[in-house]
Design an enzyme around this catalytic site. Structure first.
Site, PDB file in Angstrom:
ATOM      1  N   LYS A 109       0.885  -1.172   0.000  1.00 16.64           N
ATOM      2  CA  LYS A 109       0.000   0.000   0.000  1.00 16.64           C
ATOM      3  C   LYS A 109       0.915   1.212   0.000  1.00 16.64           C
ATOM      4  O   LYS A 109       1.582   1.496   0.995  1.00 16.64           O
ATOM      5  CB  LYS A 109      -0.908   0.001   1.232  1.00 16.64           C
ATOM      6  CG  LYS A 109      -1.726   1.275   1.364  1.00 16.64           C
ATOM      7  CD  LYS A 109      -2.528   1.324   2.654  1.00 16.64           C
ATOM      8  CE  LYS A 109      -3.090   2.725   2.863  1.00 16.64           C
ATOM      9  NZ  LYS A 109      -3.873   2.831   4.123  1.00 16.64           N
ATOM     10  N   ALA A 196      -9.472   5.186   3.459  1.00 16.32           N
ATOM     11  CA  ALA A 196      -9.291   6.300   4.402  1.00 16.32           C
ATOM     12  C   ALA A 196     -10.524   7.191   4.495  1.00 16.32           C
ATOM     13  O   ALA A 196     -11.158   7.513   3.492  1.00 16.32           O
ATOM     14  CB  ALA A 196      -8.089   7.169   4.041  1.00 16.32           C
ATOM     15  N   THR A 219      -9.415   3.017  11.512  1.00 15.45           N
ATOM     16  CA  THR A 219      -9.771   3.746  12.728  1.00 15.45           C
ATOM     17  C   THR A 219     -11.234   3.558  13.115  1.00 15.45           C
ATOM     18  O   THR A 219     -11.550   3.449  14.306  1.00 15.45           O
ATOM     19  CB  THR A 219      -9.460   5.247  12.536  1.00 15.45           C
ATOM     20  OG1 THR A 219      -8.107   5.386  12.099  1.00 15.45           O
ATOM     21  CG2 THR A 219      -9.643   6.014  13.827  1.00 15.45           C
TER      22      THR A 219
END
Lengths: 273, 65
Positions: A109, A196, A219
Site C-alpha cells: 500500500k 481512508a 480507525t
C-alpha cells in the site's frame, strides 16, 4: 472492473493483480485497544487483507516486533504492508523494498504524504514511486485522492488498481466529495478501493453502491466502543452495498408512484356523501 | 567509527559490516535494513561494509492502517 453484473448470484470475489480475495473489506491493524481485540475483529470480519507497517526497532513501540508478526501469522490473512509516514518517493521505495523482505510479499500500500495536517498524498511523487515499484515487480495499491487525472496517471505507470480516499485518514467523515468519487468510478476501468476517511458502515455501503470494488479502513473499527462488532458491521455493509450494486437499483422518480395496484380499488374516487 | 543507527549515535569498529552491527545491537528478527536510505537485502548483510557517518535504519513489523 467489478461493477454491476447481470448474474448477481455468481461468485463475487475480488481480483487484484490476478489474485483472488474472498472479501472486499481490507482492515487495518493499528490503534486497537489490545492485540486480542484486533485478533477477534479480524477473525469475525474475515477481511481479504490486513495492513501492517514498519518502524525502527529501537522506537520502543509496545505493539511492534515479534509478537505482532506472530499474530499476523496466526491470523492467516494476506498482509498488505504500507509505506505510512514516507514523505518522498525514495523513502517510500526503500520502505517498500524493506517491507517486501520482512513480510515476504510483493504487495504494497503505497503512501507518499505531502501534508502532515491532512495526510494528503503528494500526488506527483506518488506517481513517480509507483512507476519505480511496479517496474520492480511490486503489486502496488496507491493511496491517492479522488482526482481523476492522478488516478489515470497511476494506471498509466502500471498500477492495476487505485485506492482513492473518502476523507483524510482517521477523520471518519465519510465521502467528502461524492461527485468526484462517482466521476472517478465511472471514468476509469480498473478496480478501485476507497481507502481512508470512512467512519460508519453506511459510508462503506454507499461507496460500494457507487460501484467501488472494496474498502480499506482502520480507525472506524479500532476506535469503536466495540471494535469486533463494528468490524462485523463493516463487513456486512460492504457485502450489502456490493449486492445492491450488482442487483441494479431503480431509477428515482420525480413523483409518487403507488406500489399497490390502483385497478379495482374499492371506493375509487367515490365522493363522500 | 561513528554511525547513526535508528536516529541515535553509535560507535562500531572500523570495517564492520551490516551483519556485525545487527549482532552488536542484538537485533530481533524479523527486520530489514537500509543504509543511507538505500535498502540492503539480507543476502548482503555480511558483505555490506559500513562507512563512518553512515545512517542505518533497522526496522520491524508494527501495526498499521
Amino acid at each position: 472492473m467489478n461493477t454491476a453484473s447481470p448474474t448477481p448470484s455468481a461468485p463475487d470475489t475480488l481480483t487484484l493483480y490476478g489474485e483472488t480475495f474472498q472479501s472486499r473489506l481490507l482492515l487495518g491493524t493499528a490503534r486497537y485497544p489490545s492485540p486480542s481485540t484486533l485478533k477477534a475483529a479480524v477473525q469475525q470480519a474475515r477481511p481479504g487483507m490486513v495492513t501492517a507497517s514498519l518502524r525502527r526497532q529501537t522506537s520502543g513501540s509496545a505493539e511492534g516486533g515479534q509478537s505482532f508478526f506472530e499474530l499476523l501469522r496466526e491470523l492467516g490473512v494476506p498482509v498488505l504492508p504500507n509505506t505510512a509516514g514516507c514523505h518522498s518517493a525514495q523513502e517510500a521505495i526503500t520502505t517498500a523494498q524493506m517491507a517486501r523482505e520482512v513480510f515476504n510479499t510483493p504487495w504494497i500500500k503505497l503512501e507518499v504524504i505531502g501534508d502532515d495536517y491532512t495526510l494528503q498524498p503528494d500526488t506527483l511523487n506518488l506517481v513517480a514511486a509507483a512507476e519505480t515499484l511496479v517496474k520492480s515487480g511490486f503489486k502496488v495499491l496507491p493511496y491517492c485522492t479522488e482526482d481523476l487525472i492522478l488516478c489515470q496517471r497511476l494506471v498509466d505507470v502500471g498500477c492495476q488498481a487505485v485506492m482513492p480516499w473518502a476523507a483524510p485518514i482517521g477523520t471518519g467523515r465519510g465521502p467528502v466529495n461524492p461527485y468526484g468519487l462517482q466521476v472517478l468510478r465511472d471514468r476509469l476501468n480498473v478496480p478501485m478501493l476507497v481507502d481512508a476517511g470512512l467512519g460508519l458502515p453506511s459510508h462503506a455501503c454507499q461507496v460500494m453502491e457507487w460501484g467501488f470494488d472494496g474498502v480499506l479502513l482502520n480507525t472506524a473499527v479500532a476506535l469503536a466502543q466495540d471494535p469486533v462488532a463494528m468490524a462485523v458491521a463493516f463487513a456486512d455493509a460492504v457485502r450489502a452495498g456490493r449486492a445492491a450494486r450488482r442487483a441494479g437499483a431503480m431509477q428515482p422518480q420525480a413523483s409518487a408512484q403507488p406500489s399497490t395496484p390502483v385497478l379495482g380499488t374499492p371506493f375509487w374516487h367515490h365522493a363522500p356523501a | 567509527m561513528n554511525l547513526t543507527v535508528n536516529g541515535l549515535p553509535r560507535t562500531l569498529q572500523a570495517g564492520a559490516s551490516v551483519a556485525d552491527l545487527l549482532a552488536a545491537m542484538d537485533a530481533k528478527p524479523p527486520f530489514a535494513v537500509a543504509v543511507n536510505t538505500s535498502f540492503v537485502p539480507a543476502t548482503r548483510h555480511a558483505q555490506h561494509l559500513l562507512q563512518p557517518g553512515d545512517h542505518v535504519e533497522v526496522i520491524s513489523p508494527v501495526t498499521g492502517g
